[in-house]
Design a protein around this motif. Structure first.
Motif, PDB file in Angstrom:
ATOM      1  N   GLY A  99     -24.100  56.390   4.639  1.00 14.01           N
ATOM      2  CA  GLY A  99     -23.155  57.567   5.452  1.00 14.01           C
ATOM      3  C   GLY A  99     -21.890  57.018   6.191  1.00 14.01           C
ATOM      4  O   GLY A  99     -22.016  55.789   6.517  1.00 14.01           O
ATOM      5  N   ASP A 100     -21.206  57.930   6.635  1.00 11.62           N
ATOM      6  CA  ASP A 100     -20.027  57.593   7.645  1.00 11.62           C
ATOM      7  C   ASP A 100     -19.857  58.478   8.616  1.00 11.62           C
ATOM      8  O   ASP A 100     -19.328  58.139   9.520  1.00 11.62           O
ATOM      9  CB  ASP A 100     -18.634  57.831   6.868  1.00 11.62           C
ATOM     10  CG  ASP A 100     -18.650  57.072   5.506  1.00 11.62           C
ATOM     11  OD1 ASP A 100     -18.654  55.770   5.589  1.00 11.62           O
ATOM     12  OD2 ASP A 100     -18.589  57.622   4.261  1.00 11.62           O
ATOM     13  N   LEU A 101     -20.496  59.924   8.503  1.00 11.16           N
ATOM     14  CA  LEU A 101     -20.436  60.746   9.760  1.00 11.16           C
ATOM     15  C   LEU A 101     -21.912  61.492  10.067  1.00 11.16           C
ATOM     16  O   LEU A 101     -22.671  61.251   9.251  1.00 11.16           O
ATOM     17  CB  LEU A 101     -19.586  61.797   9.401  1.00 11.16           C
ATOM     18  CG  LEU A 101     -18.168  61.569   9.003  1.00 11.16           C
ATOM     19  CD1 LEU A 101     -17.277  62.641   8.311  1.00 11.16           C
ATOM     20  CD2 LEU A 101     -17.345  61.054  10.524  1.00 11.16           C
ATOM     21  N   VAL A 102     -22.108  61.659  11.423  1.00 12.09           N
ATOM     22  CA  VAL A 102     -23.279  62.058  11.780  1.00 12.09           C
ATOM     23  C   VAL A 102     -23.250  63.529  12.598  1.00 12.09           C
ATOM     24  O   VAL A 102     -22.389  63.607  13.147  1.00 12.09           O
ATOM     25  CB  VAL A 102     -24.002  60.972  12.619  1.00 12.09           C
ATOM     26  CG1 VAL A 102     -25.596  61.630  13.367  1.00 12.09           C
ATOM     27  CG2 VAL A 102     -24.212  59.725  11.777  1.00 12.09           C
ATOM     28  N   ASP A 147     -25.008  61.454  -0.864  1.00 15.19           N
ATOM     29  CA  ASP A 147     -24.180  61.882  -0.162  1.00 15.19           C
ATOM     30  C   ASP A 147     -24.492  62.457   1.107  1.00 15.19           C
ATOM     31  O   ASP A 147     -23.517  62.593   2.087  1.00 15.19           O
ATOM     32  CB  ASP A 147     -23.410  63.231  -0.914  1.00 15.19           C
ATOM     33  CG  ASP A 147     -23.057  62.625  -2.404  1.00 15.19           C
ATOM     34  OD1 ASP A 147     -21.984  61.932  -2.319  1.00 15.19           O
ATOM     35  OD2 ASP A 147     -23.698  62.911  -3.127  1.00 15.19           O
ATOM     36  N   ILE A 148     -25.679  62.941   1.260  1.00 16.84           N
ATOM     37  CA  ILE A 148     -26.225  63.465   2.644  1.00 16.84           C
ATOM     38  C   ILE A 148     -27.476  62.909   2.668  1.00 16.84           C
ATOM     39  O   ILE A 148     -28.196  62.764   1.638  1.00 16.84           O
ATOM     40  CB  ILE A 148     -26.185  65.048   2.603  1.00 16.84           C
ATOM     41  CG1 ILE A 148     -24.785  65.512   2.413  1.00 16.84           C
ATOM     42  CG2 ILE A 148     -26.867  65.564   3.927  1.00 16.84           C
ATOM     43  CD1 ILE A 148     -24.737  67.107   2.149  1.00 16.84           C
ATOM     44  N   LYS A 176     -21.287  61.371   3.852  1.00 12.00           N
ATOM     45  CA  LYS A 176     -20.122  60.573   3.609  1.00 12.00           C
ATOM     46  C   LYS A 176     -19.013  61.225   4.059  1.00 12.00           C
ATOM     47  O   LYS A 176     -18.745  62.445   4.315  1.00 12.00           O
ATOM     48  CB  LYS A 176     -20.043  60.306   2.146  1.00 12.00           C
ATOM     49  CG  LYS A 176     -21.203  59.388   1.592  1.00 12.00           C
ATOM     50  CD  LYS A 176     -21.078  59.124   0.047  1.00 12.00           C
ATOM     51  CE  LYS A 176     -21.899  58.059  -0.364  1.00 12.00           C
ATOM     52  NZ  LYS A 176     -21.990  57.830  -1.917  1.00 12.00           N
ATOM     53  N   LYS A 177     -17.969  60.344   4.498  1.00 11.77           N
ATOM     54  CA  LYS A 177     -16.702  60.912   5.061  1.00 11.77           C
ATOM     55  C   LYS A 177     -15.882  61.918   4.408  1.00 11.77           C
ATOM     56  O   LYS A 177     -15.343  62.772   5.261  1.00 11.77           O
ATOM     57  CB  LYS A 177     -15.667  59.565   5.243  1.00 11.77           C
ATOM     58  CG  LYS A 177     -15.246  58.979   4.140  1.00 11.77           C
ATOM     59  CD  LYS A 177     -14.380  57.772   4.639  1.00 11.77           C
ATOM     60  CE  LYS A 177     -13.797  56.977   3.381  1.00 11.77           C
ATOM     61  NZ  LYS A 177     -13.091  55.813   3.808  1.00 11.77           N
ATOM     62  N   SER A 225     -15.725  69.788   5.797  1.00 16.41           N
ATOM     63  CA  SER A 225     -16.323  70.845   5.538  1.00 16.41           C
ATOM     64  C   SER A 225     -17.106  71.432   6.935  1.00 16.41           C
ATOM     65  O   SER A 225     -17.461  72.370   7.006  1.00 16.41           O
ATOM     66  CB  SER A 225     -17.102  70.659   4.452  1.00 16.41           C
ATOM     67  OG  SER A 225     -16.643  70.646   3.192  1.00 16.41           O
ATOM     68  N   PHE A 226     -17.202  70.244   7.844  1.00 15.11           N
ATOM     69  CA  PHE A 226     -17.890  70.628   9.215  1.00 15.11           C
ATOM     70  C   PHE A 226     -16.881  70.419  10.096  1.00 15.11           C
ATOM     71  O   PHE A 226     -16.757  69.503  10.909  1.00 15.11           O
ATOM     72  CB  PHE A 226     -19.068  69.714   9.217  1.00 15.11           C
ATOM     73  CG  PHE A 226     -20.358  70.507   8.979  1.00 15.11           C
ATOM     74  CD1 PHE A 226     -20.507  71.438   8.334  1.00 15.11           C
ATOM     75  CD2 PHE A 226     -21.580  69.645   9.611  1.00 15.11           C
ATOM     76  CE1 PHE A 226     -21.557  72.174   7.841  1.00 15.11           C
ATOM     77  CE2 PHE A 226     -22.929  70.512   9.155  1.00 15.11           C
ATOM     78  CZ  PHE A 226     -22.842  71.336   8.296  1.00 15.11           C
TER      79      PHE A 226
END
Length: 392
Positions: A86-89, A230-231, A250-251, A256-257
């Motif tokens: 992943g890239d974002l949390v 992806d998640i 993933k970035k 979408s958030f």
């Protein structure tokens, strides 16, 4: 009289003291704890490496909400990203919350609604997580479920290709079904799922709430099969028993958030992030993960002595997440093990689940095997009634 809802079948002991693998009840009796808060205390109870920074943080600030910058969140997020696909949390408070957020993110990003999950899966007890769960006993009595969830057979090849719906937002799965019986997904099945997601332009969500944070001997269980989800959802072991969960994505899902699209009051608070940061500093070390895998291999090899007993059907798992499948319900065995000083839990009716801390000592694993052998030796099976056995 109790003032609590009777939502749990509680053990007849209270834990009054805990350190590492050992706990003591109200009478001073000691137990080897191979439950560890259901795979949450991955560094054992009250690990000094987590306790010390938590005590310091208690005197600084506990909680300010997500209206402010939080460098502790950035530190933990960086660790999760560096050791995952992943890239974002996004931080929350539990595995169920993480899975709720994952469902929301998948639907919003794809603008599709169907989520495919699998029989015997467990994803939590909130409404979307409960709808995703492939166990009817979890849903009984709660009325209509959130629509859009379809449950297919776990590990059965070819079934996905028969699913013709194109409105598929995501496929959601556990690489080892924990509550469902410690059932590992096959390499062929997971590769088929990944190919199906690519074909349908659906997202792959891997629920790592129990298998993640080193439990299997890798940072995340999916890494054994070379997947690129992806998640990813995590919780349990992330905070060494301190309540915390996370969604790793993933970035390209970031848009979408956007601000205001999802949120939480307590998620990512200072205490949770302090616990998570200290936990990951230890568990994500290469040498630590290699040691977990080695201990898991050793433990499973030692547990093969149980296969000599007619009660035992199979031993399976990965790392220090191990299931012992029996031919009868295991609750009486679990109770007998408790009397012998070993705490374990079930995964379904017929599987004993073993979740020792990841830094468990080898002699503690040997001691657990000795206790298991002692109890299994005492087990007498009545073959005329398949679901009955007595311990003498």
């Amino acid at each position: 009289m109790s003032y609590l809802f009777e939502t749990y079948n509680r053990k007849n002991i209270q834990i009054k003291q805990a350190k590492g693998t050992l706990v003591k009840d109200e009478h001073g009796k000691s137990y080897l704890d191979f439950i560890q808060g259901i795979a949450t205390c991955n560094l054992g109870h009250c690990p000094d490496i987590v306790t010390a920074p938590l005590k310091k943080q208690l005197d600084r600030v506990w909680h300010v909400s997500n209206l402010f910058q939080n460098d502790l969140q950035e530190k933990v997020a960086e660790q999760l990203v560096q050791h995952s696909a992943g890239d974002l949390v996004f931080f929350c408070n539990s595995g169920a919350e993480a899975n709720e957020a994952a469902v929301k993110l998948a639907r919003k990003h794809t603008q599709k609604t169907t989520i495919i999950t699998f029989e015997k899966s467990f994803h939590g007890r909130t409404y979307a997580a409960m709808a995703a769960t492939g166990q009817e006993k979890i849903k009984a009595g709660f009325g209509p479920m959130l629509p859009g969830f379809h449950h297919l057979s776990f590990n059965r090849l070819g079934e996905l290709d028969q699913f013709m719906d194109d409105d598929i937002a995501a496929v959601m799965l556990e690489t080892i079904q924990g509550e469902g019986g410690v059932i590992p997904a096959s390499q062929a099945f997971l590769q088929e799922v990944a190919a199906f997601c690519k074909k349908k332009r659906a997202l792959l969500i891997v629920d790592e709430v129990q298998t993640g944070i080193g439990r299997t001997g890798k940072a995340f269980g999916y890494q054994y099969q070379g997947l690129s989800p992806d998640i990813i959802t995590v919780a349990k072991g992330l905070g060494s028993g301190f309540p915390v969960g996370a969604v790793i994505a993933k970035k390209d899902l970031g848009q979408s958030f956007s601000p205001g699209s999802h949120g939480t009051t307590f998620g990512g608070n200072m205490l949770a992030m302090t616990a998570a940061n200290a936990t990951l500093d230890t568990i994500f070390q290469k040498s630590f993960l290699e040691a977990v895998k080695a201990k898991g291999d050793f433990f499973q090899e030692e547990l093969k002595t149980l296969l000599q007993y007619p009660l035992t059907k199979d031993i399976r798992g990965k790392g220090l997440m191990i299931g012992i499948e029996c031919i009868v319900p295991v609750q009486p065995v679990i109770e007998e093990l408790q009397s012998e000083g070993l705490l374990v839990l079930s995964a379904g009716s017929n599987v004993i689940r073993m979740l020792p801390p990841l830094n468990v000592a080898t002699d503690e694993l040997i001691m657990a095997v000795e206790k298991l052998n002692h109890v299994f030796e005492k087990a007498k099976i009545n073959h005329t009634e398949e679901n009955f056995f007595s311990l003498r």
